[in-house]
Design an enzyme around this catalytic site. Structure first.
Site, mmCIF file in Angstrom:
data_model
loop_
_atom_site.group_PDB
_atom_site.id
_atom_site.type_symbol
_atom_site.label_atom_id
_atom_site.label_comp_id
_atom_site.label_asym_id
_atom_site.label_seq_id
_atom_site.Cartn_x
_atom_site.Cartn_y
_atom_site.Cartn_z
ATOM 1 N N HIS A 1 -6.879 -6.997 0.068
ATOM 2 C CA HIS A 1 -6.548 -5.617 -0.359
ATOM 3 C C HIS A 1 -6.422 -5.098 -1.968
ATOM 4 O O HIS A 1 -5.149 -6.199 -2.103
ATOM 5 C CB HIS A 1 -6.289 -5.464 0.648
ATOM 6 C CG HIS A 1 -6.690 -5.054 2.572
ATOM 7 N ND1 HIS A 1 -6.340 -5.790 3.134
ATOM 8 C CD2 HIS A 1 -7.874 -4.805 2.994
ATOM 9 C CE1 HIS A 1 -6.863 -6.312 4.436
ATOM 10 N NE2 HIS A 1 -7.581 -4.793 4.171
ATOM 11 N N ASP B 1 -4.753 -12.492 4.542
ATOM 12 C CA ASP B 1 -5.207 -11.651 4.828
ATOM 13 C C ASP B 1 -7.084 -12.855 4.026
ATOM 14 O O ASP B 1 -8.287 -12.552 3.891
ATOM 15 C CB ASP B 1 -5.890 -10.871 5.280
ATOM 16 C CG ASP B 1 -5.028 -10.013 3.697
ATOM 17 O OD1 ASP B 1 -5.152 -9.945 2.685
ATOM 18 O OD2 ASP B 1 -5.050 -8.577 4.629
ATOM 19 N N ASP C 1 -3.185 -10.761 -1.725
ATOM 20 C CA ASP C 1 -3.992 -10.200 -0.687
ATOM 21 C C ASP C 1 -5.208 -9.680 -1.124
ATOM 22 O O ASP C 1 -5.885 -9.462 -1.743
ATOM 23 C CB ASP C 1 -3.133 -9.122 -0.660
ATOM 24 C CG ASP C 1 -3.572 -8.459 1.042
ATOM 25 O OD1 ASP C 1 -4.565 -7.483 1.799
ATOM 26 O OD2 ASP C 1 -2.099 -8.945 1.570
ATOM 27 N N HIS D 1 0.777 -1.554 -0.598
ATOM 28 C CA HIS D 1 0.115 0.116 -0.277
ATOM 29 C C HIS D 1 0.940 0.934 0.470
ATOM 30 O O HIS D 1 0.315 2.458 -0.328
ATOM 31 C CB HIS D 1 -1.209 -0.129 1.554
ATOM 32 C CG HIS D 1 -1.925 -1.267 0.751
ATOM 33 N ND1 HIS D 1 -2.395 -0.742 0.339
ATOM 34 C CD2 HIS D 1 -2.489 -2.825 2.314
ATOM 35 C CE1 HIS D 1 -3.984 -2.096 0.638
ATOM 36 N NE2 HIS D 1 -3.016 -2.582 1.444
#
Length: 485
Positions: free
Chosen positions: A186, A272, A184, A149
């Site tokens: 995200h 995750d 991921d 990120h």
């Protein structure tokens, strides 16, 4: 034990792959703060499992050299790097303006040893890229990396330095094209943004989409200028299962390999996204360690036993003390119609890429050389003692003595909160594509080593031994995914 067709025993040519593994025994000491879901201690727990399962002896184990300022500035802005180096918990109240400017303070807190932590995990990723470029290994692993990120000028989503972008820039010195795959939960927004206007890096992100951090990764985001169609986003809803994920992943990645023909692949395996709750992302640390241990074995084709061996963190894994955990019973909200629409649209986008792009170097950037080993450092070909995760370079302490050692209690079951939604801030590359000659190296050696980061995306409700990531790796084998490395 049945492998279920999920292991990756060798490459397409039948040759066992050489795996480099990067680990700093001090990394588990870093502590984001009380109640923060990001726990570097998970990396130490993973290493303990690797040691006691006997996996370390099958890999070249390296302690990464910390990345230097100028290494980080290949991508990140000078003033941002200077801020990370100088800010401390004691001085942050005097730098409120900069904290706000660089998005540091809440999701991305200031903690003791912050800059050393960034140097350590980035050093592992860049060091892995160097190893791949120079040929000593086929696969490089850095479980401390994958912080996808982070942006050029700001922190985001627990990430301060984008080690993935730095590793890809290193790989571009030797490879015309690099593929980045992010599984991921995200969206891999920082990496996509960095390479949004170039055709030399293709980014493919499978992630949960909607009212979910970071709020980017729409299927309509496809890249810009020379990078048009070189960004692929696979937006998914809650609860995707193995069969549904496989339905999307196999044809999309197969087509990517066919038309893009990457010379190297970086896989971010945030845990995750799995029913295990693990990864670049991944915050139930006992399950993160389980997942990453299993994935390491898959990387070089070793099936590990489900019954966990005794080790220093054994009590974390009760009451069953097994490597695999039961999958969740979450409802799969991804309808067959939605999956078909996503699949058809992305395959259509890929069909518009007629052939892999050619690259013309006017001036080839210099190779990053690994530092000469000295008597105090481990031989990269030597294996660590499986009974200890602290055998390397105990004299080289990278972390200030005041760094707090994290005290881990039982894992929270609260959902991870990653802050407010953030919109994409625009590409950091220009219309001519990514700069493949990042900051010239003015010293004979660069004290960094690399990792191919593995991280992950959406929750999966498949069987524990056939969870999504393993099916993903099975697909990689079927399409000779690692043949290009």
């Amino acid at each position: 034990m049945e492998t279920g067709g999920n292991s990756l025993p060798s490459g397409a040519d039948g040759v066992k792959r050489k795996v480099c593994y990067f680990y700093d025994p001090e990394v588990g000491n870093y502590y984001y703060g009380q109640g923060h879901p990001m726990k570097p201690h998970r990396i130490r727990m993973t290493h303990a499992l690797l040691a006691h399962y006997g996996l370390l002896q099958h890999m070249q184990v390296h302690k990464p050299f910390p990345a230097r300022d100028r290494d980080l500035c290949r991508f990140h802005a000078d003033d941002y790097v200077n801020f990370l180096r100088s800010v401390t918990p004691e001085t942050q109240q005097d730098q409120l303006r900069q904290l706000k400017r660089f998005n540091v303070g809440e999701d991305c807190p200031v903690f003791d040893g912050l800059y050393s932590f960034c140097q350590t995990y980035a050093g592992g990723s860049v060091g892995g890229a160097v190893k791949l470029n120079h040929g000593p290994c086929d696969i490089a692993i850095n479980w401390a990396g994958g912080l996808h990120h982070a942006k050029k000028c700001e922190a985001s989503g627990f990430c301060y330095v984008n080690d993935i972008v730095l590793a890809i820039l290193e790989l571009l010195k030797q490879h015309q094209r690099v593929l980045y795959v992010d599984i991921d939960i995200h969206h891999g927004d920082g990496v996509e943004e960095a390479f949004y206007t170039t055709d030399r890096v293709m980014t493919v992100s499978f992630h949960q989409f909607g009212d979910y951090f970071p709020g980017t990764g729409d299927i309509r985001d496809i890249g810009y200028s020379k990078g048009k169609y070189y960004s692929l986003n696979v937006p998914l809803d809650d609860g995707i299962d193995d069969e549904s994920y496989h339905y999307l992943f196999k044809p999309i990645i197969g087509k990517v390999m066919e038309v893009f023909k990457p010379g190297a692949v970086v896989l971010q395996c945030g845990a995750d996204s799995l029913s295990l709750e693990i990864g670049g992302g991944g915050y139930t640390i006992r399950n993160v360690a389980r997942c990453w241990c299993y994935e390491t074995g898959v990387a070089f084709g070793m099936e590990v036993d489900d019954k966990m061996p005794q080790h220093e963190y054994y009590e974390y894994f009760g009451p069953d003390y097994t490597l695999h955990v039961a999958p969740s019973n979450m409802e799969n909200k991804n309808s067959c119609r939605l999956l078909e629409e996503i699949r058809n649209r992305l395959l259509d986008n890929l069909s518009k890429l007629q052939h892999s792009p050619s690259v013309h170097f006017q001036e080839r950037p210099p190779d990053t050389e690994l530092p000469e080993a000295d008597e105090d450092q481990d031989d990269g070909d030597e294996r660590w003692d499986s009974d200890s995760d602290m055998d390397v370079d105990e004299d080289r302490k990278l972390i200030p003595s005041r760094v707090k050692r994290e005290v881990i209690g039982s894992d929270t079951k609260d959902p991870v909160q990653k802050g407010t939604l953030e919109q994409a801030r625009g590409s950091v590359t220009d219309e001519t594509g990514v700069d493949v000659s990042p900051m010239p190296i003015d010293e004979p050696t660069v004290k960094v080593e690399y990792e191919t980061k593995i991280n992950h995306p959406i929750r999966c409700t498949g069987r524990p031994k056939q969870n999504r990531l393993l099916r993903v790796l099975d697909v990689f084998r079927a399409i000779s995914f690692y043949q290009t490395l």
